[in-house]
Design a protein around this motif. Structure first.
Motif, PDB file in Angstrom:
ATOM      1  N   ALA A  59       0.832  -1.210   0.000  1.00 31.64           N
ATOM      2  CA  ALA A  59       0.000   0.000   0.000  1.00 31.64           C
ATOM      3  C   ALA A  59       0.862   1.254   0.000  1.00 31.64           C
ATOM      4  O   ALA A  59       0.574   2.223  -0.710  1.00 31.64           O
ATOM      5  N   ALA A  60       1.929   1.249   0.798  1.00 29.27           N
ATOM      6  CA  ALA A  60       2.831   2.408   0.833  1.00 29.27           C
ATOM      7  C   ALA A  60       3.500   2.619  -0.522  1.00 29.27           C
ATOM      8  O   ALA A  60       3.641   3.755  -0.987  1.00 29.27           O
ATOM      9  N   VAL A  61       3.913   1.519  -1.154  1.00 26.71           N
ATOM     10  CA  VAL A  61       4.567   1.619  -2.461  1.00 26.71           C
ATOM     11  C   VAL A  61       3.582   2.093  -3.521  1.00 26.71           C
ATOM     12  O   VAL A  61       3.923   2.924  -4.376  1.00 26.71           O
ATOM     13  N   ASN A  96      17.495  -1.873  -1.038  1.00 29.79           N
ATOM     14  CA  ASN A  96      17.364  -0.419  -0.927  1.00 29.79           C
ATOM     15  C   ASN A  96      16.426   0.163  -1.982  1.00 29.79           C
ATOM     16  O   ASN A  96      16.118   1.357  -1.951  1.00 29.79           O
ATOM     17  N   ASP A  97      15.993  -0.647  -2.927  1.00 26.67           N
ATOM     18  CA  ASP A  97      15.019  -0.211  -3.927  1.00 26.67           C
ATOM     19  C   ASP A  97      13.761   0.231  -3.180  1.00 26.67           C
ATOM     20  O   ASP A  97      13.201  -0.533  -2.395  1.00 26.67           O
ATOM     21  N   TRP A  98      13.299   1.458  -3.425  1.00 27.41           N
ATOM     22  CA  TRP A  98      12.162   1.979  -2.669  1.00 27.41           C
ATOM     23  C   TRP A  98      10.888   1.189  -2.918  1.00 27.41           C
ATOM     24  O   TRP A  98       9.972   1.208  -2.095  1.00 27.41           O
ATOM     25  N   PRO A 139       9.930   1.128   1.034  1.00 27.69           N
ATOM     26  CA  PRO A 139       9.426   2.482   0.763  1.00 27.69           C
ATOM     27  C   PRO A 139      10.062   3.562   1.622  1.00 27.69           C
ATOM     28  O   PRO A 139      10.069   4.729   1.242  1.00 27.69           O
ATOM     29  N   ALA A 140      10.643   3.180   2.771  1.00 31.52           N
ATOM     30  CA  ALA A 140      11.347   4.166   3.592  1.00 31.52           C
ATOM     31  C   ALA A 140      12.560   4.742   2.880  1.00 31.52           C
ATOM     32  O   ALA A 140      13.098   5.775   3.292  1.00 31.52           O
ATOM     33  N   ARG A 141      13.002   4.078   1.806  1.00 34.01           N
ATOM     34  CA  ARG A 141      14.154   4.551   1.039  1.00 34.01           C
ATOM     35  C   ARG A 141      13.761   5.534  -0.063  1.00 34.01           C
ATOM     36  O   ARG A 141      14.627   5.969  -0.837  1.00 34.01           O
ATOM     37  N   ALA A 142      12.485   5.864  -0.172  1.00 32.94           N
ATOM     38  CA  ALA A 142      12.055   6.833  -1.180  1.00 32.94           C
ATOM     39  C   ALA A 142      12.739   8.171  -0.935  1.00 32.94           C
ATOM     40  O   ALA A 142      13.046   8.536   0.208  1.00 32.94           O
ATOM     41  N   GLU A 150      10.259   0.408  12.366  1.00 34.95           N
ATOM     42  CA  GLU A 150      10.231   0.931  10.999  1.00 34.95           C
ATOM     43  C   GLU A 150       8.866   1.521  10.665  1.00 34.95           C
ATOM     44  O   GLU A 150       8.771   2.490   9.905  1.00 34.95           O
ATOM     45  N   GLY A 151       7.796   0.975  11.251  1.00 30.58           N
ATOM     46  CA  GLY A 151       6.482   1.584  11.068  1.00 30.58           C
ATOM     47  C   GLY A 151       6.404   2.946  11.724  1.00 30.58           C
ATOM     48  O   GLY A 151       5.868   3.907  11.156  1.00 30.58           O
ATOM     49  N   ASP A 152       6.953   3.033  12.929  1.00 31.38           N
ATOM     50  CA  ASP A 152       6.990   4.305  13.649  1.00 31.38           C
ATOM     51  C   ASP A 152       7.822   5.334  12.882  1.00 31.38           C
ATOM     52  O   ASP A 152       7.423   6.493  12.733  1.00 31.38           O
ATOM     53  N   GLU A 153       8.956   4.895  12.363  1.00 27.81           N
ATOM     54  CA  GLU A 153       9.823   5.794  11.599  1.00 27.81           C
ATOM     55  C   GLU A 153       9.133   6.278  10.330  1.00 27.81           C
ATOM     56  O   GLU A 153       9.230   7.458   9.966  1.00 27.81           O
ATOM     57  N   TYR A 154       8.416   5.371   9.667  1.00 31.14           N
ATOM     58  CA  TYR A 154       7.741   5.758   8.425  1.00 31.14           C
ATOM     59  C   TYR A 154       6.673   6.806   8.701  1.00 31.14           C
ATOM     60  O   TYR A 154       6.512   7.763   7.927  1.00 31.14           O
ATOM     61  N   ALA A 155       5.957   6.644   9.811  1.00 30.08           N
ATOM     62  CA  ALA A 155       4.966   7.653  10.185  1.00 30.08           C
ATOM     63  C   ALA A 155       5.632   9.014  10.385  1.00 30.08           C
ATOM     64  O   ALA A 155       5.089  10.053   9.980  1.00 30.08           O
TER      65      ALA A 155
END
Length: 313
Positions: A169-171, A230-232, A236-239, A261-266
């Motif tokens: 979903a993020a991607v 590392n491909d986003w 997706p955090a690598r975008a 990683e979920g917390d970081e993405y938020a």
């Protein structure tokens, strides 16, 4: 601070341990799928009554993508059209299907008063990265292009999923920002966002529950193979940029390797100016969201997410 499971989560974890289910990483992918599919019988709550549940076959370059469309008895219509959640199931891109996540999709449709379309994307290792991404993007674009025929309001199209499905979903949200279709929101339930596995929650003994640290490696090897983690489209955090993405609901669990990683993405989304609703369940483990028969916190999560969906219009 050590993670402490809620009493009900601890009891469920103990029951799973005593049941003697083999670790997924000791099985073939088809065997793991069978075990995961069987577990839904004891963990999924009772489904709500819906107006309909119908199969879909979404055209794709490789043939068709199976899907299922859930229509509740009550819909939030505007000009005769309803909002829609395109949902991608979890399971490490290796296990899971339309059936394993049917009840949670039915509950979201019923309580959120919207159409839910669940996507049966191709699984690894038979179909490695980026097959699942390609299917998720293709399916979302098809739903948007055929929205009116499906009774869907294309202006209220949402993508969402749990775990690997949250990753997809993020991607899809990142892809759609740059190439369409325009999305109203993204629902990320304990999403996998960074294959580096360098966050502290990937090393804490208390998080290695059901989704163990070792099985994450098994999933990653099956899905990515030799691909660049590392491909986003994988992480997706690598975008490079998160600006302009649709509003997000991000859910994390305390006893979950993916917690940090979920917390970081938020935080990445918030820092980029994206509206974020963040919900943390400190005493739950990864995978609890679909276990409403055993864990009432799962039902609370569905209710809260459904209320958020209604705020989108």
């Amino acid at each position: 601070m050590p993670v402490v499971l809620d009493p009900d989560a601890a009891a469920v974890y103990k029951a799973f341990q005593e049941a003697g289910r083999p670790a997924y990483e000791t099985l073939t992918a088809p065997e793991a799928r069978d075990y995961y599919r069987a577990a839904r019988v004891v963990s999924n709550p009772e489904p709500p009554a819906l107006q309909s549940s119908k199969p879909l076959a979404i055209p794709a370059p490789h043939g068709t993508i199976p899907a299922r469309i859930y229509t509740p008895n009550t819909l939030r219509k505007k000009d005769g059209l309803a909002p829609c959640l395109v949902f991608f199931h979890g399971g490490g891109w290796v296990i899971g299907d339309l059936d394993t996540h049917e009840v949670v999709c039915q509950k979201l449709a019923h309580q959120g008063e919207l159409i839910v379309i669940s996507i049966d994307y191709r699984l690894a290792p038979e179909h490695r990265f980026p097959a699942a991404v390609d299917d998720a993007v293709t399916a979302t674009r098809w739903v948007a292009a055929n929205a009116r025929d499906l009774g869907i309001d294309a202006a209220r199209l949402i993508v969402g999923g749990d775990s690997a499905g949250g990753n997809l979903a993020a991607v899809v949200a990142l892809t759609a920002r740059d190439g369409g279709p325009k999305l109203a929101a993204q629902l990320l339930i304990y999403p996998a966002t960074d294959f580096s596995r360098k966050h502290p929650s990937h090393r804490e003994p208390e998080t290695s529950i059901l989704l163990t640290h070792s099985v994450i490696g098994w999933f990653a090897n099956h899905y990515l193979g030799d691909a660049d983690n590392n491909d986003w489209r994988a992480s997706p955090a690598r975008a490079n940029d998160f600006a302009g993405l649709p509003p997000a609901y991000v859910l994390t669990a305390g006893a979950d390797p993916l917690r940090d990683e979920g917390d970081e993405y938020a935080k990445f989304l918030k820092d980029a100016g994206v509206p974020v609703t963040y919900r943390h369940f400190p005493g739950q483990f990864h995978g609890f969201f679909t276990m409403g028969k055993l864990l009432n916190q799962a039902n609370i999560a569905v209710t809260e997410i459904s209320a958020w969906l209604k705020t989108l219009g």
